[in-house]
Design a protein around this motif. Structure first.
Motif, PDB file in Angstrom:
ATOM      1  N   GLY A   1       2.430   5.251 -23.737  1.00  0.00           N
ATOM      2  CA  GLY A   1       3.254   5.280 -24.943  1.00  0.00           C
ATOM      3  C   GLY A   1       4.359   4.247 -24.874  1.00  0.00           C
TER       4      GLY A   1
ATOM      5  N   LEU B   1      11.229   5.047 -25.873  1.00  0.00           N
ATOM      6  CA  LEU B   1      11.572   5.130 -24.446  1.00  0.00           C
ATOM      7  C   LEU B   1      10.605   4.330 -23.587  1.00  0.00           C
TER       8      LEU B   1
ATOM      9  N   ASN C   1       0.569   0.866 -22.131  1.00  0.00           N
ATOM     10  CA  ASN C   1      -0.407   1.673 -22.879  1.00  0.00           C
ATOM     11  C   ASN C   1       0.217   2.163 -24.172  1.00  0.00           C
ATOM     12  N   ASP C   2      -0.502   2.026 -25.260  1.00  0.00           N
ATOM     13  CA  ASP C   2      -0.088   2.695 -26.505  1.00  0.00           C
ATOM     14  C   ASP C   2      -1.251   2.740 -27.479  1.00  0.00           C
ATOM     15  N   LEU C   3      -1.479   3.933 -27.992  1.00  0.00           N
ATOM     16  CA  LEU C   3      -2.536   4.140 -28.989  1.00  0.00           C
ATOM     17  C   LEU C   3      -2.117   3.555 -30.337  1.00  0.00           C
TER      18      LEU C   3
ATOM     19  N   SER D   1      -6.155   6.244 -25.922  1.00  0.00           N
ATOM     20  CA  SER D   1      -5.341   7.455 -25.904  1.00  0.00           C
ATOM     21  C   SER D   1      -5.204   7.920 -24.460  1.00  0.00           C
ATOM     22  N   VAL D   2      -4.071   8.519 -24.142  1.00  0.00           N
ATOM     23  CA  VAL D   2      -3.898   9.074 -22.796  1.00  0.00           C
ATOM     24  C   VAL D   2      -4.926  10.166 -22.502  1.00  0.00           C
TER      25      VAL D   2
ATOM     26  N   ASN E   1       4.572   9.128 -20.586  1.00  0.00           N
ATOM     27  CA  ASN E   1       5.625   9.162 -21.605  1.00  0.00           C
ATOM     28  C   ASN E   1       5.083   9.331 -23.026  1.00  0.00           C
TER      29      ASN E   1
ATOM     30  N   TYR F   1       4.969  22.149 -29.028  1.00  0.00           N
ATOM     31  CA  TYR F   1       5.587  21.097 -28.203  1.00  0.00           C
ATOM     32  C   TYR F   1       6.299  21.702 -26.993  1.00  0.00           C
TER      33      TYR F   1
ATOM     34  N   LYS G   1       5.407  20.989 -23.127  1.00  0.00           N
ATOM     35  CA  LYS G   1       6.404  20.327 -22.289  1.00  0.00           C
ATOM     36  C   LYS G   1       6.755  21.151 -21.046  1.00  0.00           C
TER      37      LYS G   1
ATOM     38  N   PRO H   1      14.397  13.688 -21.581  1.00  0.00           N
ATOM     39  CA  PRO H   1      15.304  12.654 -22.080  1.00  0.00           C
ATOM     40  C   PRO H   1      15.904  12.999 -23.448  1.00  0.00           C
TER      41      PRO H   1
ATOM     42  N   ALA I   1      17.000  10.424 -26.587  1.00  0.00           N
ATOM     43  CA  ALA I   1      17.110   9.037 -27.006  1.00  0.00           C
ATOM     44  C   ALA I   1      16.827   8.901 -28.487  1.00  0.00           C
TER      45      ALA I   1
ATOM     46  N   THR J   1      14.835   7.330 -31.138  1.00  0.00           N
ATOM     47  CA  THR J   1      13.550   6.630 -31.276  1.00  0.00           C
ATOM     48  C   THR J   1      12.959   7.030 -32.630  1.00  0.00           C
ATOM     49  N   ARG J   2      11.790   6.544 -32.916  1.00  0.00           N
ATOM     50  CA  ARG J   2      11.181   6.930 -34.208  1.00  0.00           C
ATOM     51  C   ARG J   2      10.892   8.433 -34.215  1.00  0.00           C
TER      52      ARG J   2
ATOM     53  N   THR K   1      12.832  10.873 -32.711  1.00  0.00           N
ATOM     54  CA  THR K   1      14.045  11.644 -32.984  1.00  0.00           C
ATOM     55  C   THR K   1      14.678  11.235 -34.320  1.00  0.00           C
TER      56      THR K   1
HETATM   57  P1  NAD Z   1       8.099   7.376 -29.714  1.00  0.00           P
HETATM   58  O1  NAD Z   1       7.323   7.974 -30.837  1.00  0.00           O
HETATM   59  O2  NAD Z   1       9.012   6.242 -30.008  1.00  0.00           O
HETATM   60  O3  NAD Z   1       7.136   6.908 -28.548  1.00  0.00           O
HETATM   61  C1  NAD Z   1       5.973   7.585 -28.191  1.00  0.00           C
HETATM   62  C2  NAD Z   1       4.862   6.582 -28.045  1.00  0.00           C
HETATM   63  O4  NAD Z   1       3.686   7.239 -27.595  1.00  0.00           O
HETATM   64  C3  NAD Z   1       4.523   5.898 -29.368  1.00  0.00           C
HETATM   65  O5  NAD Z   1       4.614   4.494 -29.241  1.00  0.00           O
HETATM   66  C4  NAD Z   1       3.100   6.359 -29.646  1.00  0.00           C
HETATM   67  O6  NAD Z   1       2.298   5.397 -30.318  1.00  0.00           O
HETATM   68  C5  NAD Z   1       2.581   6.672 -28.270  1.00  0.00           C
HETATM   69  N1  NAD Z   1       1.471   7.620 -28.281  1.00  0.00           N
HETATM   70  C6  NAD Z   1       1.349   8.751 -29.011  1.00  0.00           C
HETATM   71  N2  NAD Z   1       0.199   9.360 -28.754  1.00  0.00           N
HETATM   72  C7  NAD Z   1      -0.445   8.615 -27.821  1.00  0.00           C
HETATM   73  C8  NAD Z   1      -1.671   8.750 -27.137  1.00  0.00           C
HETATM   74  N3  NAD Z   1      -2.496   9.772 -27.371  1.00  0.00           N
HETATM   75  N4  NAD Z   1      -2.002   7.815 -26.208  1.00  0.00           N
HETATM   76  C9  NAD Z   1      -1.178   6.758 -25.973  1.00  0.00           C
HETATM   77  N5  NAD Z   1      -0.008   6.585 -26.607  1.00  0.00           N
HETATM   78  C10 NAD Z   1       0.363   7.501 -27.523  1.00  0.00           C
HETATM   79  O7  NAD Z   1       8.912   8.590 -29.061  1.00  0.00           O
HETATM   80  P2  NAD Z   1       9.945   8.648 -27.829  1.00  0.00           P
HETATM   81  O8  NAD Z   1      11.109   9.383 -28.306  1.00  0.00           O
HETATM   82  O9  NAD Z   1      10.095   7.337 -27.189  1.00  0.00           O
HETATM   83  O10 NAD Z   1       9.168   9.661 -26.848  1.00  0.00           O
HETATM   84  C11 NAD Z   1       8.716   9.342 -25.557  1.00  0.00           C
HETATM   85  C12 NAD Z   1       8.507  10.627 -24.790  1.00  0.00           C
HETATM   86  O11 NAD Z   1       9.751  11.282 -24.582  1.00  0.00           O
HETATM   87  C13 NAD Z   1       7.610  11.649 -25.478  1.00  0.00           C
HETATM   88  O12 NAD Z   1       6.827  12.311 -24.512  1.00  0.00           O
HETATM   89  C14 NAD Z   1       8.595  12.610 -26.087  1.00  0.00           C
HETATM   90  O13 NAD Z   1       8.024  13.884 -26.304  1.00  0.00           O
HETATM   91  C15 NAD Z   1       9.657  12.628 -25.009  1.00  0.00           C
HETATM   92  N6  NAD Z   1      10.958  13.076 -25.479  1.00  0.00           N
HETATM   93  C16 NAD Z   1      11.745  12.272 -26.222  1.00  0.00           C
HETATM   94  C17 NAD Z   1      12.990  12.733 -26.609  1.00  0.00           C
HETATM   95  C18 NAD Z   1      13.914  11.860 -27.377  1.00  0.00           C
HETATM   96  O14 NAD Z   1      15.082  12.249 -27.550  1.00  0.00           O
HETATM   97  N7  NAD Z   1      13.494  10.713 -27.845  1.00  0.00           N
HETATM   98  C19 NAD Z   1      13.413  14.010 -26.278  1.00  0.00           C
HETATM   99  C20 NAD Z   1      12.598  14.813 -25.489  1.00  0.00           C
HETATM  100  C21 NAD Z   1      11.372  14.314 -25.097  1.00  0.00           C
END
Ligand code: NAD
Length: 328
Positions: free
Chosen positions: A37, A42, A60-62, A96-97, A120, A185, A189, A215, A217, A219-220, A222
């Motif tokens: 991801g 992140l 990696n990113d889908l 995909s992961v 991630n 979720y 988690k 974390p 942060a 991002t798209r 949150t």
């Molecule tokens: P994000 O949506 O910006 O990034 C997630 C990325 O994962 C995206 O680029 C998406 O295309 C990719 N993705 C989704 N499904 C996929 C798959 N099956 N295979 C490969 N890639 C895939 O979100 P983020 O906030 O950067 O989240 C990153 C991680 O942190 C996630 O696991 C999220 O649950 C966790 N998280 C984030 C926050 C926060 O505050 N941002 C809080 C708690 C947990």
């Protein structure tokens, strides 16, 4: 709130520290990292940082939507391009992961090994439990818990063979504490927390270290719940350095949970009350539980402990068999 100017100031301070000859930089030269991801949010910050510190990175990113729809190679490509432009080494993977073996295969084909795995990738399908469909439940579990499992499963034999591996998984405060509208979720988690703790035990003798972060942060993901100023303030770059620490060969920490964001980092552990042991040789009735309830739930009586293993937690049960009332 933190402004962009403040943040630039902080980064400049960090750079000054980096150029401080007394501070030894934690580097990753010759190592290969997979960040899932990593096409945005992140993951992108982790990939850029690891590449900047010398690692060869599989981005990696889908490339689908934040609810897990569609796919697009652009997300990963853009980050690979960014890394290469900055003089780093990176390749893209668009699987995909859920197809973890293909993600690991990309690392082996491009760089011949894998040392670091940052799980991630993630999506959201928020709904109150009453409205949640099987599809919302299953898709979130498939990406987060099963996806994390599948990529580790494919990397694990290589980690065992080389007697080295660094895994950082991604949980969420929502998994640790719960949140309205996120049963799917939060369950996935917290599942990742259990996976992490057990893998830390199984990896120990082969120098495979496994930790999990929760974390915060902007991002798209949150952006769907945070106001824009907060999304702006909570830079992913505040989280990335913890990944750098936990992914490094010098790290001994394993099986631990960290909350991280906005430059604040803390470790999380379980706490158990001192408990109440009833005589093991006498029948026990619900009314005795009621009479002792205040003590059963009391964390403040100075008897609370922080069990750090299943064995340690089990001890109290074994000890209570010695708790025998005289008049049976
Ligand atoms: P994000 O949506 O910006 O990034 C997630 C990325 O994962 C995206 O680029 C998406 O295309 C990719 N993705 C989704 N499904 C996929 C798959 N099956 N295979 C490969 N890639 C895939 O979100 P983020 O906030 O950067 O989240 C990153 C991680 O942190 C996630 O696991 C999220 O649950 C966790 N998280 C984030 C926050 C926060 O505050 N941002 C809080 C708690 C947990």
């Amino acid at each position: 709130t933190i402004t962009d100017t403040d943040f630039v100031g902080l980064l400049e301070q960090a750079k000054a520290l980096e150029s401080n000859p007394k501070a030894e930089a934690l580097r990753f030269d010759g190592q290969v990292a997979i960040v899932t991801g990593a096409g945005g949010g992140l993951g992108r910050a982790y990939a850029l940082m690891l590449a900047n510190l010398g690692a060869s990175v599989v981005v990696n990113d889908l490339g689908g939507s934040h609810t897990g729809q569609g796919q697009d190679s652009k997300a990963a490509d853009v980050v690979v391009e960014e890394i290469r432009k900055a003089g780093g080494k990176a390749v893209a993977n668009y699987d995909s992961v859920e197809d973890g073996d293909k993600v690991v295969e990309t690392a082996l084909k491009a760089f011949g090994r894998v040392d670091i795995l940052v799980n991630n990738a993630g999506i959201l399908r928020d709904k109150s439990f009453a409205r949640m469909t099987d599809q919302d439940w299953d898709l979130v579990h498939r990406v987060h818990l099963r996806g994390t499992y599948k990529v580790i499963k494919a990397a694990w034999p290589h980690f065992l063979k080389q007697k080295y591996g660094r895994i950082i998984n991604t949980a969420s405060a929502v998994g640790l504490y719960g949140n309205f509208g996120q049963t799917n979720y939060s369950a996935a988690k917290l599942g990742i927390v259990g996976l992490t703790k057990t893998l830390a035990l199984e990896g120990k003798k082969n120098n495979i270290i496994c930790n999990v972060i929760a974390p915060n942060a902007g991002t798209r993901m949150t952006a769907t719940v945070m106001p824009p100023e907060m999304v702006e303030a909570f830079k992913p770059e505040y989280v990335a350095p913890l990944i750098g620490y936990l992914a490094h060969q010098n790290t001994a920490e394993s099986g631990s949970i960290f909350e991280v964001g906005s430059g604040w980092i803390a470790k999380v552990r379980w706490q158990r009350t001192g408990g109440v042991g009833f005589p093991a040789n006498k029948p026990l009735y619900p009314e005795q539980i009621a009479a002792n309830w205040a003590k059963i739930v009391d964390f403040e009586d100075g008897r609370a402990t922080n069990p750090n293993s299943t064995q340690e937690a089990f001890q109290s049960f074994m000890e209570n068999f010695g708790n025998v009332a005289e008049e049976a």
